[in-house]
Design an enzyme around this catalytic site. Structure first.
Site, PDB file in Angstrom:
ATOM      1  N   GLY A  21     -16.225 -28.820  -0.527  1.00  0.00           N
ATOM      2  CA  GLY A  21     -17.631 -28.654  -0.908  1.00  0.00           C
ATOM      3  C   GLY A  21     -17.969 -29.375  -2.198  1.00  0.00           C
ATOM      4  O   GLY A  21     -17.356 -29.129  -3.232  1.00  0.00           O
ATOM      5  N   LYS A  23     -18.582  -1.235  -9.836  1.00  0.00           N
ATOM      6  CA  LYS A  23     -17.209  -0.880  -9.445  1.00  0.00           C
ATOM      7  C   LYS A  23     -16.181  -1.605 -10.303  1.00  0.00           C
ATOM      8  O   LYS A  23     -15.016  -1.229 -10.324  1.00  0.00           O
ATOM      9  CB  LYS A  23     -16.999  -1.189  -7.967  1.00  0.00           C
ATOM     10  N   LEU A  71     -28.442 -18.116  -9.285  1.00  0.00           N
ATOM     11  CA  LEU A  71     -28.206 -18.471 -10.683  1.00  0.00           C
ATOM     12  C   LEU A  71     -28.368 -17.240 -11.565  1.00  0.00           C
ATOM     13  O   LEU A  71     -29.222 -16.382 -11.296  1.00  0.00           O
ATOM     14  CB  LEU A  71     -29.211 -19.539 -11.138  1.00  0.00           C
ATOM     15  N   THR A  75     -20.302 -11.234 -11.676  1.00  0.00           N
ATOM     16  CA  THR A  75     -19.668 -12.513 -11.366  1.00  0.00           C
ATOM     17  C   THR A  75     -19.784 -13.451 -12.564  1.00  0.00           C
ATOM     18  O   THR A  75     -18.824 -14.116 -12.952  1.00  0.00           O
ATOM     19  CB  THR A  75     -20.389 -13.152 -10.154  1.00  0.00           C
ATOM     20  N   ILE A 112     -20.306 -25.593  -7.815  1.00  0.00           N
ATOM     21  CA  ILE A 112     -19.047 -24.951  -8.193  1.00  0.00           C
ATOM     22  C   ILE A 112     -17.861 -25.875  -7.911  1.00  0.00           C
ATOM     23  O   ILE A 112     -16.960 -26.032  -8.728  1.00  0.00           O
ATOM     24  CB  ILE A 112     -18.895 -23.599  -7.451  1.00  0.00           C
ATOM     25  N   GLU A 120     -16.619 -33.098   1.695  1.00  0.00           N
ATOM     26  CA  GLU A 120     -17.984 -32.563   1.843  1.00  0.00           C
ATOM     27  C   GLU A 120     -18.493 -32.830   3.261  1.00  0.00           C
ATOM     28  O   GLU A 120     -18.345 -33.924   3.789  1.00  0.00           O
ATOM     29  CB  GLU A 120     -18.897 -33.220   0.789  1.00  0.00           C
ATOM     30  N   HIS A 146     -36.992 -38.270 -34.305  1.00  0.00           N
ATOM     31  CA  HIS A 146     -36.190 -39.482 -34.130  1.00  0.00           C
ATOM     32  C   HIS A 146     -35.044 -39.475 -35.140  1.00  0.00           C
ATOM     33  O   HIS A 146     -35.264 -39.135 -36.300  1.00  0.00           O
ATOM     34  CB  HIS A 146     -37.053 -40.715 -34.366  1.00  0.00           C
ATOM     35  N   LYS A 154     -17.411 -22.272 -17.722  1.00  0.00           N
ATOM     36  CA  LYS A 154     -17.905 -23.106 -18.831  1.00  0.00           C
ATOM     37  C   LYS A 154     -16.885 -23.205 -19.950  1.00  0.00           C
ATOM     38  O   LYS A 154     -16.772 -24.228 -20.619  1.00  0.00           O
ATOM     39  CB  LYS A 154     -19.235 -22.555 -19.382  1.00  0.00           C
TER      40      LYS A 154
HETATM   41  C1  FAD Z   1     -17.493 -20.282 -10.512  1.00  0.00           C
HETATM   42  C2  FAD Z   1     -18.955 -19.938 -10.707  1.00  0.00           C
HETATM   43  C3  FAD Z   1     -19.680 -20.567 -11.692  1.00  0.00           C
HETATM   44  C4  FAD Z   1     -21.016 -20.243 -11.894  1.00  0.00           C
HETATM   45  N1  FAD Z   1     -21.704 -20.885 -12.882  1.00  0.00           N
HETATM   46  C5  FAD Z   1     -22.991 -20.579 -13.107  1.00  0.00           C
HETATM   47  C6  FAD Z   1     -23.713 -21.190 -14.174  1.00  0.00           C
HETATM   48  O1  FAD Z   1     -23.180 -22.012 -14.920  1.00  0.00           O
HETATM   49  N2  FAD Z   1     -25.011 -20.833 -14.360  1.00  0.00           N
HETATM   50  C7  FAD Z   1     -25.630 -19.922 -13.560  1.00  0.00           C
HETATM   51  O2  FAD Z   1     -26.805 -19.643 -13.783  1.00  0.00           O
HETATM   52  N3  FAD Z   1     -24.983 -19.332 -12.527  1.00  0.00           N
HETATM   53  C8  FAD Z   1     -23.675 -19.624 -12.291  1.00  0.00           C
HETATM   54  N4  FAD Z   1     -23.001 -18.996 -11.289  1.00  0.00           N
HETATM   55  C9  FAD Z   1     -23.730 -18.031 -10.446  1.00  0.00           C
HETATM   56  C10 FAD Z   1     -23.894 -16.682 -11.168  1.00  0.00           C
HETATM   57  O3  FAD Z   1     -22.627 -16.176 -11.521  1.00  0.00           O
HETATM   58  C11 FAD Z   1     -24.645 -15.706 -10.285  1.00  0.00           C
HETATM   59  O4  FAD Z   1     -25.850 -16.300  -9.869  1.00  0.00           O
HETATM   60  C12 FAD Z   1     -24.955 -14.427 -11.019  1.00  0.00           C
HETATM   61  O5  FAD Z   1     -23.785 -13.789 -11.466  1.00  0.00           O
HETATM   62  C13 FAD Z   1     -25.735 -13.469 -10.106  1.00  0.00           C
HETATM   63  O6  FAD Z   1     -26.006 -12.297 -10.805  1.00  0.00           O
HETATM   64  P1  FAD Z   1     -26.222 -10.918 -10.053  1.00  0.00           P
HETATM   65  O7  FAD Z   1     -26.506  -9.921 -11.133  1.00  0.00           O
HETATM   66  O8  FAD Z   1     -27.204 -11.074  -8.965  1.00  0.00           O
HETATM   67  O9  FAD Z   1     -24.842 -10.555  -9.328  1.00  0.00           O
HETATM   68  P2  FAD Z   1     -23.332 -10.562  -9.814  1.00  0.00           P
HETATM   69  O10 FAD Z   1     -23.143 -11.249 -11.085  1.00  0.00           O
HETATM   70  O11 FAD Z   1     -22.540 -11.022  -8.642  1.00  0.00           O
HETATM   71  O12 FAD Z   1     -23.036  -9.027 -10.085  1.00  0.00           O
HETATM   72  C14 FAD Z   1     -23.020  -8.080  -9.073  1.00  0.00           C
HETATM   73  C15 FAD Z   1     -22.219  -6.881  -9.534  1.00  0.00           C
HETATM   74  O13 FAD Z   1     -22.393  -5.844  -8.587  1.00  0.00           O
HETATM   75  C16 FAD Z   1     -21.185  -5.137  -8.452  1.00  0.00           C
HETATM   76  N5  FAD Z   1     -21.202  -4.459  -7.175  1.00  0.00           N
HETATM   77  C17 FAD Z   1     -21.349  -5.023  -5.948  1.00  0.00           C
HETATM   78  N6  FAD Z   1     -21.367  -4.050  -5.013  1.00  0.00           N
HETATM   79  C18 FAD Z   1     -21.242  -2.876  -5.657  1.00  0.00           C
HETATM   80  C19 FAD Z   1     -21.195  -1.512  -5.234  1.00  0.00           C
HETATM   81  N7  FAD Z   1     -21.306  -1.186  -3.942  1.00  0.00           N
HETATM   82  N8  FAD Z   1     -21.051  -0.564  -6.173  1.00  0.00           N
HETATM   83  C20 FAD Z   1     -20.948  -0.880  -7.474  1.00  0.00           C
HETATM   84  N9  FAD Z   1     -20.978  -2.145  -7.933  1.00  0.00           N
HETATM   85  C21 FAD Z   1     -21.137  -3.117  -7.027  1.00  0.00           C
HETATM   86  C22 FAD Z   1     -20.117  -6.220  -8.564  1.00  0.00           C
HETATM   87  O14 FAD Z   1     -18.902  -5.648  -8.983  1.00  0.00           O
HETATM   88  C23 FAD Z   1     -20.724  -7.151  -9.618  1.00  0.00           C
HETATM   89  O15 FAD Z   1     -20.242  -6.814 -10.903  1.00  0.00           O
HETATM   90  C24 FAD Z   1     -21.649 -19.279 -11.081  1.00  0.00           C
HETATM   91  C25 FAD Z   1     -20.914 -18.620 -10.084  1.00  0.00           C
HETATM   92  C26 FAD Z   1     -19.581 -18.939  -9.897  1.00  0.00           C
HETATM   93  C27 FAD Z   1     -18.800 -18.211  -8.843  1.00  0.00           C
END
Ligand code: FAD
Length: 469
Positions: free
Chosen positions: A183, A36, A323, A43, A187, A206, A448, A53
């Site tokens: 927290g 969407k 992650l 994310t 994050i 926390e 080293h 980062k």
């Molecule tokens: C501030 C922050 C920092 C982070 N830093 C790290 C890090 O350094 N290293 C790390 O490994 N992880 C990090 N994470 C966690 C990481 O972003 C997530 O673990 C990762 O993005 C998960 O991937 P995913 O594909 O499962 O889901 P997401 O990345 O959440 O993607 C899901 C997608 O699905 C879409 N979607 C949802 N519902 C629908 C629907 N009904 N129809 C169409 N589209 C839909 C959303 O728009 C989204 O684009 C961080 C998270 C945050 C918030």
């Protein structure tokens, strides 16, 4: 009945979804990926890993220029912060990488569809576009990769101006004078560090009596000492029960361990926090029979299949570490399973990194988990103060801690609080993937002077024979 249009429709183009789509297409499956969001990458690319980062790196450079380079004989005068330029750099990194994902989907002939998807039935995905039109996609398999979103916190209403989620905290227009972070998880500590380095007076509240829940406690204690030295204030064992916004700023209401309620006025109070699986999307999927546990994570078997045949789920919306690299690995493995191959994921081999200064990296079991499981183990510790390269660089705070099985010497966990720990941990992950013993690491030649020598020394320390301490 006619053949479905697709072999696989992936819902969500985060690191889990887009990687699954690419891998499926590589293996010859006719694949569509629906999101969407206009920008791909989920994310992680838009409001998570990458923008955080970028800001962590930029703010680290600022802090270094302010206070860290003088010991190397480099002095600055007239140092200024240009927050607008810093944010523009972050936004460009995000824009370039999201376009990169679009390029990869095109290159692999994945149909990219923009719109909100819902599952009408097994084999049928309805996509509603912003312009009010809808599409019905028929498919053999559906993969739910809808990720997660910031958790709501009772009594704390996020307005993304004064009280922000992690998303708002990545785009503040000015440096808040005071910032309260709710927290002390990954994050909260990362974003608290960014704004503290840029000049905010940061307090982290926390609920637990320690920071970094889930990580090895010794590492958490070391990190707490360093963060305090950096100027972050911590209020542990405090439950935030609400927050109010007034003219002077906003104030969190806290309940201390003993039950006493306290109120503390703060200007520019912000909240960052935990994440929760995308619940309302799950609810839509539930109509089809897809089930979730009590925390909202979709239930899947070892092949990532939900209770409904033909509907799969991966990434943040299923149990396991939240992650990006875990989501990516699950995406690849799931696509391979759908193409007739086999695969599995072991959460004990997924590294986790907190990108603060120092970075805090870990893989495998913590000491607490081993004690709880009654596993007898040996510990090898080696401090960076005894590592020649770390001394040359000037970053000697931190250590490598290796936990190995007391009987077999097999490495069970590695924990490293140190500035470049996020890169060092890969050596430990590979060793553990190959079932290495501490002795195997100890007998492997390391260059080293290099930071990796500390990993070897910690492995030697498991057998009580470190050489340089
Ligand atoms: C501030 C922050 C920092 C982070 N830093 C790290 C890090 O350094 N290293 C790390 O490994 N992880 C990090 N994470 C966690 C990481 O972003 C997530 O673990 C990762 O993005 C998960 O991937 P995913 O594909 O499962 O889901 P997401 O990345 O959440 O993607 C899901 C997608 O699905 C879409 N979607 C949802 N519902 C629908 C629907 N009904 N129809 C169409 N589209 C839909 C959303 O728009 C989204 O684009 C961080 C998270 C945050 C918030």
């Amino acid at each position: 009945m006619s053949d479905p249009a697709y072999d696989l429709v992936v819902v969500g183009a985060g690191p889990g979804g887009y990687v699954a789509a690419i891998r499926a297409a590589q293996l010859g499956l006719k694949t569509a990926c629906v999101d969407k969001r206009a920008a791909l990458g989920g994310t992680c690319l838009n409001v998570g890993c990458i923008p955080s980062k970028a800001l962590l790196h930029s703010s680290e450079r600022y802090e270094e220029a302010k206070a860290g380079l003088a010991k190397h004989g480099i002095r600055f005068s007239g140092l200024e912060l240009d927050l607008g330029a810093m944010m523009a750099h972050k936004d460009k990194v995000v824009a370039d990488l999201t376009k990169g994902v679009e390029f990869l989907l095109n290159k692999n002939k994945v149909d990219r569809i923009e719109g909100a998807a819902s599952i009408a039935a097994p084999g049928e995905v309805v996509v509603s576009r912003n312009d009010g039109t809808a599409d019905n996609l028929t498919t053999r398999h559906i993969l739910i990769a809808t990720g997660s979103e910031p958790s709501p916190l009772a009594g704390v209403e996020v307005d993304e101006k004064r009280i922000v989620s992690s998303t708002g905290a990545l785009s503040l227009e000015s440096v808040p004078e005071k910032l309260i972070v709710i927290g002390a998880g990954v994050i909260g500590l990362e974003l608290g560090s960014v704004w503290s380095r840029l000049g905010s007076d940061v307090t982290v509240v926390e609920y637990l009596d320690h920071i970094l829940p889930g990580m090895d406690r010794e590492i958490g204690r070391q990190a707490l000492r360093v963060f305090k030295r950096q100027g972050l204030e911590f209020q542990l064992s405090q439950k935030v029960t609400g927050a109010s916004v007034g003219e002077q700023g906003c104030a969190p209401e806290r309940r201390a361990g003993g039950g006493r309620r306290r109120r503390g006025a703060r200007r520019g109070c912000r909240a960052t926090g935990n994440r929760t699986p995308a619940l309302h999307r799950r609810a839509r999927a539930r109509r089809t029979g897809v089930t979730a546990d009590e925390r909202g994570f979709i239930e899947v078997d070892h092949r990532f299949e939900t209770r409904v045949p033909g509907i799969y789920a991966i990434g943040d919306c299923i149990p396991g570490p939240m992650l990006a690299h875990k989501a990516e690995d699950e995406g690849s493995i799931c696509a391979e399973i759908l193409a007739g191959q086999s695969g599995q994921i072991d959460h004990d081999r997924i590294p986790g990194v907190v990108y603060t200064w120092p970075e805090i990296a870990s893989v495998g079991k913590t000491e607490e988990a081993l004690k709880e499981q009654g596993v007898s183990y040996k510990v090898g510790n080696f401090p960076f103060s005894a590592d020649s390269r770390a001394r040359a660089v000037g970053d000697t705070d931190g250590f490598v801690k290796i936990l190995a099985d007391a009987d077999t010497d097999r490495v069970l966990g590695v924990h490293i609080p140190w500035p470049f720990a996020g890169d060092l941990i890969s050596e430990a992950v590979i060793a553990m993937e190959f079932g290495a013993s501490a002795e195997d690491i100890a007998r492997t030649c390391h260059a080293h002077p290099a930071m990796g020598e500390a990993v070897r020394e910690a492995a030697l320390a498991v057998a009580g024979r470190a050489l340089h301490i």
